[in-house]
Design a protein around this motif. Structure first.
Motif, PDB file in Angstrom:
ATOM      1  N   LEU A   1     -57.752   9.070  21.539  1.00 30.12           N
ATOM      2  CA  LEU A   1     -57.086   9.685  20.399  1.00 30.12           C
ATOM      3  C   LEU A   1     -57.630   9.105  19.104  1.00 30.12           C
ATOM      4  CD1 LEU A   1     -53.386   9.624  21.635  1.00 30.12           C
ATOM      5  CD2 LEU A   1     -54.991  11.535  21.724  1.00 30.12           C
ATOM      6  N   THR A   2     -57.645   9.907  18.067  1.00 23.81           N
ATOM      7  CA  THR A   2     -58.046   9.408  16.757  1.00 23.81           C
ATOM      8  C   THR A   2     -56.987   8.447  16.241  1.00 23.81           C
ATOM      9  OG1 THR A   2     -56.929  11.199  15.592  1.00 23.81           O
ATOM     10  CG2 THR A   2     -59.260  11.560  16.173  1.00 23.81           C
ATOM     11  N   SER A   3     -57.364   7.612  15.289  1.00 25.12           N
ATOM     12  CA  SER A   3     -56.381   6.695  14.700  1.00 25.12           C
ATOM     13  C   SER A   3     -55.286   7.487  13.995  1.00 25.12           C
ATOM     14  CB  SER A   3     -57.056   5.709  13.742  1.00 25.12           C
ATOM     15  OG  SER A   3     -57.679   6.382  12.679  1.00 25.12           O
ATOM     16  N   PHE A   4     -55.602   8.665  13.487  1.00 22.03           N
ATOM     17  CA  PHE A   4     -54.598   9.518  12.831  1.00 22.03           C
ATOM     18  C   PHE A   4     -53.464   9.836  13.804  1.00 22.03           C
ATOM     19  CE2 PHE A   4     -52.771  13.409  11.156  1.00 22.03           C
ATOM     20  CZ  PHE A   4     -52.780  13.198   9.793  1.00 22.03           C
ATOM     21  N   THR A   5     -53.799  10.304  14.990  1.00 24.74           N
ATOM     22  CA  THR A   5     -52.789  10.645  15.992  1.00 24.74           C
ATOM     23  C   THR A   5     -52.091   9.385  16.499  1.00 24.74           C
ATOM     24  OG1 THR A   5     -54.072  12.588  16.614  1.00 24.74           O
ATOM     25  CG2 THR A   5     -52.398  11.855  18.177  1.00 24.74           C
ATOM     26  N   ASP A   6     -52.837   8.313  16.679  1.00 24.44           N
ATOM     27  CA  ASP A   6     -52.264   7.039  17.099  1.00 24.44           C
ATOM     28  C   ASP A   6     -51.192   6.593  16.103  1.00 24.44           C
ATOM     29  OD1 ASP A   6     -51.801   4.452  18.139  1.00 24.44           O
ATOM     30  OD2 ASP A   6     -53.618   3.645  17.220  1.00 24.44           O
ATOM     31  N   TYR A   7     -51.510   6.593  14.816  1.00 26.79           N
ATOM     32  CA  TYR A   7     -50.553   6.187  13.784  1.00 26.79           C
ATOM     33  C   TYR A   7     -49.349   7.121  13.759  1.00 26.79           C
ATOM     34  CZ  TYR A   7     -54.167   3.103  11.775  1.00 26.79           C
ATOM     35  OH  TYR A   7     -55.107   2.128  11.562  1.00 26.79           O
ATOM     36  N   ALA A   8     -49.590   8.398  13.959  1.00 26.09           N
ATOM     37  CA  ALA A   8     -48.489   9.365  13.969  1.00 26.09           C
ATOM     38  C   ALA A   8     -47.524   9.070  15.111  1.00 26.09           C
ATOM     39  CB  ALA A   8     -49.032  10.792  14.085  1.00 26.09           C
ATOM     40  N   LEU A   9     -48.059   8.817  16.281  1.00 23.81           N
ATOM     41  CA  LEU A   9     -47.209   8.508  17.423  1.00 23.81           C
ATOM     42  C   LEU A   9     -46.435   7.204  17.195  1.00 23.81           C
ATOM     43  CD1 LEU A   9     -49.633   9.562  20.290  1.00 23.81           C
ATOM     44  CD2 LEU A   9     -47.516  10.728  19.623  1.00 23.81           C
ATOM     45  N   ARG A  10     -47.093   6.217  16.620  1.00 21.50           N
ATOM     46  CA  ARG A  10     -46.418   4.949  16.322  1.00 21.50           C
ATOM     47  C   ARG A  10     -45.280   5.163  15.329  1.00 21.50           C
ATOM     48  NH1 ARG A  10     -50.813   0.144  15.556  1.00 21.50           N
ATOM     49  NH2 ARG A  10     -52.488   1.044  16.787  1.00 21.50           N
ATOM     50  N   ALA A  11     -45.544   5.928  14.276  1.00 23.83           N
ATOM     51  CA  ALA A  11     -44.508   6.195  13.269  1.00 23.83           C
ATOM     52  C   ALA A  11     -43.322   6.917  13.902  1.00 23.83           C
ATOM     53  CB  ALA A  11     -45.090   7.013  12.117  1.00 23.83           C
ATOM     54  N   LEU A  12     -43.607   7.889  14.754  1.00 29.77           N
ATOM     55  CA  LEU A  12     -42.526   8.611  15.434  1.00 29.77           C
ATOM     56  C   LEU A  12     -41.720   7.686  16.342  1.00 29.77           C
ATOM     57  CD1 LEU A  12     -44.371  11.933  16.324  1.00 29.77           C
ATOM     58  CD2 LEU A  12     -42.522  11.653  14.654  1.00 29.77           C
ATOM     59  N   VAL A  13     -42.400   6.812  17.064  1.00 31.44           N
ATOM     60  CA  VAL A  13     -41.705   5.866  17.943  1.00 31.44           C
ATOM     61  C   VAL A  13     -40.766   4.995  17.109  1.00 31.44           C
ATOM     62  CG1 VAL A  13     -42.014   3.799  19.372  1.00 31.44           C
ATOM     63  CG2 VAL A  13     -43.373   5.855  19.827  1.00 31.44           C
ATOM     64  N   TYR A  14     -41.269   4.482  15.999  1.00 32.86           N
ATOM     65  CA  TYR A  14     -40.416   3.642  15.153  1.00 32.86           C
ATOM     66  C   TYR A  14     -39.194   4.423  14.663  1.00 32.86           C
ATOM     67  CZ  TYR A  14     -38.545   0.845  11.428  1.00 32.86           C
ATOM     68  OH  TYR A  14     -37.682   0.138  10.626  1.00 32.86           O
ATOM     69  N   MET A  15     -39.413   5.616  14.149  1.00 28.47           N
ATOM     70  CA  MET A  15     -38.290   6.406  13.639  1.00 28.47           C
ATOM     71  C   MET A  15     -37.302   6.759  14.746  1.00 28.47           C
ATOM     72  SD  MET A  15     -39.965   8.817  10.694  1.00 28.47           S
ATOM     73  CE  MET A  15     -41.714   8.699  11.005  1.00 28.47           C
ATOM     74  N   ALA A  16     -37.784   6.902  15.964  1.00 29.78           N
ATOM     75  CA  ALA A  16     -36.895   7.219  17.091  1.00 29.78           C
ATOM     76  C   ALA A  16     -36.005   6.039  17.466  1.00 29.78           C
ATOM     77  CB  ALA A  16     -37.716   7.661  18.302  1.00 29.78           C
ATOM     78  N   THR A  17     -36.388   4.820  17.062  1.00 30.01           N
ATOM     79  CA  THR A  17     -35.562   3.654  17.365  1.00 30.01           C
ATOM     80  C   THR A  17     -34.477   3.428  16.314  1.00 30.01           C
ATOM     81  OG1 THR A  17     -36.986   2.056  16.210  1.00 30.01           O
ATOM     82  CG2 THR A  17     -37.469   2.502  18.559  1.00 30.01           C
ATOM     83  N   LEU A  18     -34.560   4.131  15.211  1.00 32.63           N
ATOM     84  CA  LEU A  18     -33.566   3.963  14.147  1.00 32.63           C
ATOM     85  C   LEU A  18     -32.270   4.680  14.516  1.00 32.63           C
ATOM     86  CD1 LEU A  18     -35.857   4.678  11.057  1.00 32.63           C
ATOM     87  CD2 LEU A  18     -35.126   2.440  11.926  1.00 32.63           C
ATOM     88  N   PRO A  19     -31.138   4.211  13.987  1.00 33.91           N
ATOM     89  CA  PRO A  19     -29.893   4.948  14.200  1.00 33.91           C
ATOM     90  C   PRO A  19     -30.038   6.378  13.665  1.00 33.91           C
ATOM     91  CG  PRO A  19     -29.449   2.791  13.235  1.00 33.91           C
ATOM     92  CD  PRO A  19     -30.939   2.989  13.214  1.00 33.91           C
ATOM     93  N   GLU A  20     -29.400   7.328  14.311  1.00 32.28           N
ATOM     94  CA  GLU A  20     -29.513   8.735  13.940  1.00 32.28           C
ATOM     95  C   GLU A  20     -29.228   8.930  12.447  1.00 32.28           C
ATOM     96  OE1 GLU A  20     -27.647  13.076  15.098  1.00 32.28           O
ATOM     97  OE2 GLU A  20     -27.436  11.408  16.494  1.00 32.28           O
ATOM     98  N   GLY A  21     -30.142   9.609  11.768  1.00 34.21           N
ATOM     99  CA  GLY A  21     -29.987   9.907  10.353  1.00 34.21           C
ATOM    100  C   GLY A  21     -30.449   8.813   9.412  1.00 34.21           C
ATOM    101  N   LYS A  22     -30.715   7.606   9.922  1.00 34.88           N
ATOM    102  CA  LYS A  22     -31.148   6.508   9.048  1.00 34.88           C
ATOM    103  C   LYS A  22     -32.559   6.778   8.544  1.00 34.88           C
ATOM    104  CE  LYS A  22     -31.693   1.505   8.661  1.00 34.88           C
ATOM    105  NZ  LYS A  22     -32.896   1.515   7.892  1.00 34.88           N
ATOM    106  N   MET A  23     -32.733   6.566   7.261  1.00 31.34           N
ATOM    107  CA  MET A  23     -34.039   6.754   6.642  1.00 31.34           C
ATOM    108  C   MET A  23     -34.811   5.435   6.654  1.00 31.34           C
ATOM    109  SD  MET A  23     -33.970   9.983   5.496  1.00 31.34           S
ATOM    110  CE  MET A  23     -34.738  10.416   3.964  1.00 31.34           C
ATOM    111  N   THR A  24     -36.115   5.550   6.714  1.00 29.33           N
ATOM    112  CA  THR A  24     -37.004   4.419   6.533  1.00 29.33           C
ATOM    113  C   THR A  24     -37.993   4.825   5.450  1.00 29.33           C
ATOM    114  OG1 THR A  24     -38.439   2.814   7.645  1.00 29.33           O
ATOM    115  CG2 THR A  24     -38.621   5.112   8.380  1.00 29.33           C
ATOM    116  N   ASN A  25     -39.050   4.064   5.276  1.00 27.13           N
ATOM    117  CA  ASN A  25     -40.064   4.448   4.295  1.00 27.13           C
ATOM    118  C   ASN A  25     -41.448   4.090   4.814  1.00 27.13           C
ATOM    119  OD1 ASN A  25     -40.690   1.664   3.451  1.00 27.13           O
ATOM    120  ND2 ASN A  25     -38.628   1.707   2.569  1.00 27.13           N
ATOM    121  N   ILE A  26     -42.443   4.601   4.144  1.00 24.65           N
ATOM    122  CA  ILE A  26     -43.823   4.403   4.584  1.00 24.65           C
ATOM    123  C   ILE A  26     -44.197   2.922   4.554  1.00 24.65           C
ATOM    124  CG2 ILE A  26     -46.245   4.873   4.015  1.00 24.65           C
ATOM    125  CD1 ILE A  26     -45.316   7.680   3.113  1.00 24.65           C
ATOM    126  N   THR A  27     -43.748   2.208   3.552  1.00 24.96           N
ATOM    127  CA  THR A  27     -44.069   0.783   3.464  1.00 24.96           C
ATOM    128  C   THR A  27     -43.565   0.043   4.697  1.00 24.96           C
ATOM    129  OG1 THR A  27     -44.038   0.859   1.061  1.00 24.96           O
ATOM    130  CG2 THR A  27     -43.751  -1.310   2.089  1.00 24.96           C
TER     131      THR A  27
END
Length: 147
Positions: free
Chosen positions: A3-29
């Protein structure tokens, strides 16, 4: 398949957001610091994930990013198909193209790879994964206290 690093980073970002409580916002930083990836690259990734509807973004003081749908509705095969350039070989100027069977074999292998990913949702990756939660929550706490 690589996979390209683009897709790798996307999957990582999604995994992180999936661990957050429902509706909780995070940020790119926060996401870039947890994974130690380029903010510039992650901005592009987040933009594309938003365009595809996988995440929701909001600007402003109380803005941020979060999943755009429940984790169980985010199919990994679909994410990869939307983000990954799936042409494994370029046969346009190859001398053996009329007699070559390599492209068909690679295409078949790629389809099997994607079909396997189709059997997983984002929820499958994070569900009951206490080790993952410990890592991400600990790292997020460190980032939050230093931001």
């Amino acid at each position: 398949m690589h996979l390209t690093s683009f897709t790798d980073y996307a999957l990582r970002a999604l995994v992180y957001m999936a661990t957050l409580p429902e509706g909780k916002m995070t940020n790119i930083t926060e996401v870039t610091e947890i994974y130690g990836v380029s903010r510039h690259h992650m901005v592009k990734v987040i933009h594309q994930l938003s365009r595809e509807g996988f995440i929701y973004t909001s600007r402003g003081k109380n803005g941020g990013i979060r999943l755009g749908m429940p984790a169980q509705a985010i199919n990994l095969g679909k994410v990869v198909r939307k983000l990954e350039p799936l042409q494994l070989v370029n046969c346009d100027e190859c001398a053996i193209t009329p007699a070559c069977r390599l492209k068909a074999a690679l295409h078949k292998a790629m389809e099997q790879f994607l079909r396997e990913l189709d059997t997983y949702t984002l929820a499958d990756i994070v569900k009951d994964n206490n080790d993952l939660y410990k890592i991400l929550i600990t790292d997020a706490a460190v980032v939050t206290t230093h931001s």
